[in-house]
Design a protein around this motif. Structure first.
Motif, mmCIF file in Angstrom:
data_model
loop_
_atom_site.group_PDB
_atom_site.id
_atom_site.type_symbol
_atom_site.label_atom_id
_atom_site.label_comp_id
_atom_site.label_asym_id
_atom_site.label_seq_id
_atom_site.Cartn_x
_atom_site.Cartn_y
_atom_site.Cartn_z
ATOM 1 N N CYS A 8 0.873 -1.173 0.000
ATOM 2 C CA CYS A 8 0.000 0.000 0.000
ATOM 3 C C CYS A 8 0.909 1.222 0.000
ATOM 4 N N THR A 9 0.782 2.050 -1.027
ATOM 5 C CA THR A 9 1.598 3.247 -1.113
ATOM 6 C C THR A 9 0.733 4.472 -0.831
ATOM 7 N N VAL A 10 1.143 5.224 0.181
ATOM 8 C CA VAL A 10 0.369 6.365 0.674
ATOM 9 C C VAL A 10 1.161 7.633 0.368
ATOM 10 N N GLN A 11 0.762 8.336 -0.698
ATOM 11 C CA GLN A 11 1.496 9.512 -1.137
ATOM 12 C C GLN A 11 0.568 10.445 -1.912
ATOM 13 N N SER A 12 1.159 11.482 -2.464
ATOM 14 C CA SER A 12 0.418 12.419 -3.298
ATOM 15 C C SER A 12 0.126 11.802 -4.666
ATOM 16 N N HIS A 13 -0.788 12.440 -5.399
ATOM 17 C CA HIS A 13 -1.123 12.002 -6.767
ATOM 18 C C HIS A 13 -1.254 13.226 -7.658
ATOM 19 N N VAL A 14 -0.720 13.110 -8.873
ATOM 20 C CA VAL A 14 -0.904 14.157 -9.882
ATOM 21 C C VAL A 14 -1.529 13.528 -11.122
ATOM 22 N N VAL A 15 -2.402 14.279 -11.768
ATOM 23 C CA VAL A 15 -3.041 13.783 -12.982
ATOM 24 C C VAL A 15 -2.012 13.671 -14.103
ATOM 25 N N SER A 16 -1.201 14.724 -14.255
ATOM 26 C CA SER A 16 -0.188 14.750 -15.306
ATOM 27 C C SER A 16 1.200 14.745 -14.686
ATOM 28 N N GLY A 17 2.086 13.935 -15.247
ATOM 29 C CA GLY A 17 3.469 13.941 -14.789
ATOM 30 C C GLY A 17 3.775 12.826 -13.806
ATOM 31 N N TYR A 18 4.971 12.912 -13.212
ATOM 32 C CA TYR A 18 5.470 11.827 -12.369
ATOM 33 C C TYR A 18 6.073 12.355 -11.077
ATOM 34 N N LEU A 38 -3.198 4.778 -2.129
ATOM 35 C CA LEU A 38 -3.968 5.688 -1.289
ATOM 36 C C LEU A 38 -3.384 7.089 -1.476
ATOM 37 N N ASN A 39 -4.162 7.967 -2.099
ATOM 38 C CA ASN A 39 -3.673 9.296 -2.473
ATOM 39 C C ASN A 39 -3.971 10.321 -1.381
ATOM 40 N N THR A 40 -2.934 11.024 -0.948
ATOM 41 C CA THR A 40 -3.107 12.036 0.102
ATOM 42 C C THR A 40 -3.463 13.402 -0.474
ATOM 43 N N VAL A 41 -3.139 13.624 -1.753
ATOM 44 C CA VAL A 41 -3.590 14.831 -2.454
ATOM 45 C C VAL A 41 -3.956 14.424 -3.870
ATOM 46 N N GLU A 42 -4.770 15.230 -4.512
ATOM 47 C CA GLU A 42 -5.145 15.046 -5.922
ATOM 48 C C GLU A 42 -4.915 16.386 -6.602
ATOM 49 N N PHE A 43 -3.756 16.503 -7.272
ATOM 50 C CA PHE A 43 -3.405 17.752 -7.944
ATOM 51 C C PHE A 43 -3.380 17.547 -9.458
ATOM 52 N N SER A 44 -3.555 18.637 -10.178
ATOM 53 C CA SER A 44 -3.504 18.571 -11.636
ATOM 54 C C SER A 44 -2.111 18.197 -12.124
ATOM 55 N N ASN A 45 -1.087 18.656 -11.413
ATOM 56 C CA ASN A 45 0.314 18.451 -11.784
ATOM 57 C C ASN A 45 1.150 18.767 -10.549
#
Length: 340
Positions: A8-18, A38-45
């Motif tokens: 289980c990886t608990v970190q941020s998430h971006v729609v575009s990029g890495y 498990l995403n702690t944030v949901e950002f565009s990039n």
């Protein structure tokens, strides 16, 4: 039967990029791990762009998701937990309690904790997370701070090999058996023979506290790895390193006992650094062709709003294109190690 691992990886998430989970998932899957995200944030990039949109996942939503996983017994399948950017102290406390509870049920669960708090002297999380991370170290099996984060956790200014060893000892004292300071500079006089001591070289330092006999003072096994520094713009490198390290550490534990001086942490870190170096080099070569020196200068400006978004986008890590280097770390003389 073939061993199966699920992280289980608990970190941020971006729609575009890495960066965050976008940077961590593919490498771990490629190295044989099932990955629960498990995403702690949901950002565009990522936040290096002039503009980013989205939101942090509210702590109560994180708790609800974990509760749903627990009720279905899905957390029992986790063999590993990898934590990266969490940000909010309330969320960090929820994750800490969840992992502690899980490790009580599954003592062999491996927790790799990347205590993402800041870099280059700048803290980008609330100060309230610092004592939380200090309390989490005793539960983690492997912690991967950068230099700044190691200094924050230990209250030790790292300016030499001796002070780095003091910081390692402090983190061992706090309860973590494996410590890796992922990036650091050292004075030339501290660099062991056989390692390159030049301005374009960075170092990472690892330490494993092996179990000792009763009444015997345990001595850590410590190493220093040198690797190149590239003059481009890179984000998500720490997330890739922690992900590859998680898988490679398990691979090292599964390997037949070695008669060499390499600990599982050293074996795993060498493989992970070689992979990361290849990814950065591939990204750097692309930047040399497709991103002008003027754009690199603009991107590295502290004024985020003045950065050209199209150029930032062209600097994204070439993770997918580096599939071969993830699967088989390239043998290179640019990555060297010495016991210290």
């Amino acid at each position: 039967m073939e061993k199966r691992y699920r992280v289980c990886t608990v970190q941020s998430h971006v729609v575009s990029g890495y960066c965050g989970n976008k940077a961590a998932t593919f490498p771990m899957q490629l190295l044989g791990f099932d990955v629960d995200i498990l995403n702690t944030v949901e950002f565009s990039n990522h936040t290096g762009f002039p503009v980013f949109t989205g939101k942090r996942t509210p702590p109560e939503e994180i708790k609800t998701l974990i509760d749903g996983l627990n009720k279905n017994g899905l957390t029992k399948a986790w063999t590993h937990v990898l934590t990266g950017y969490i940000g909010l102290p309330e969320t960090l406390s929820i994750i800490k309690n969840a992992v502690e509870s899980l490790k009580e049920q599954k003592p062999d669960l491996i927790w790799v904790c990347d205590p993402v708090m800041g870099d280059n002297g700048q803290l980008y999380v609330p100060e309230a997370v610092i004592p939380l991370y200090r309390s989490m170290i005793g539960v983690a099996d492997l912690i991967t701070p950068n230099l700044f984060e190691a200094e924050i956790i230990t209250d030790i200014k790292i300016t030499s090999l001796a002070t780095a060893k003091q910081a390692m000892a402090k983190m061992h004292y706090l309860g973590c058996p494996n410590v890796l300071i992922t990036s650091m500079s050292l004075p030339a006089k501290d660099i062991p023979n056989g390692l390159i001591a030049e301005d374009n070289i960075m170092y990472c330092m690892g330490s494993t506290l092996l179990p000792g006999n009763a009444g015997v003072l345990k001595q850590p096994t410590q190493f220093l790895i040198s690797f190149p520094r590239y003059s481009g713009y890179f984000t998500g490198t720490g997330d890739v390193l922690a992900a590859v390290l998680t898988a490679r550490y398990q691979h090292a534990l599964d390997a037949p006992a070695s008669h060499t001086s390499e600990t599982p942490l050293l074996t795993a870190t060498l493989a992970a650094i070689k992979t990361l170096n290849a990814i950065i080099k591939r990204t750097f070569d692309y930047q040399q062709i497709h991103v002008s020196p003027k754009e690199i200068f603009q991107i590295n400006s502290p004024d985020r709003l003045s950065r050209p978004a199209s150029a930032v986008h062209r600097c994204e890590l070439h993770i997918i294109q580096s599939k071969d280097a993830i699967d088989t770390p390239p043998d290179t003389s640019l990555v060297q190690y010495a016991l210290v």
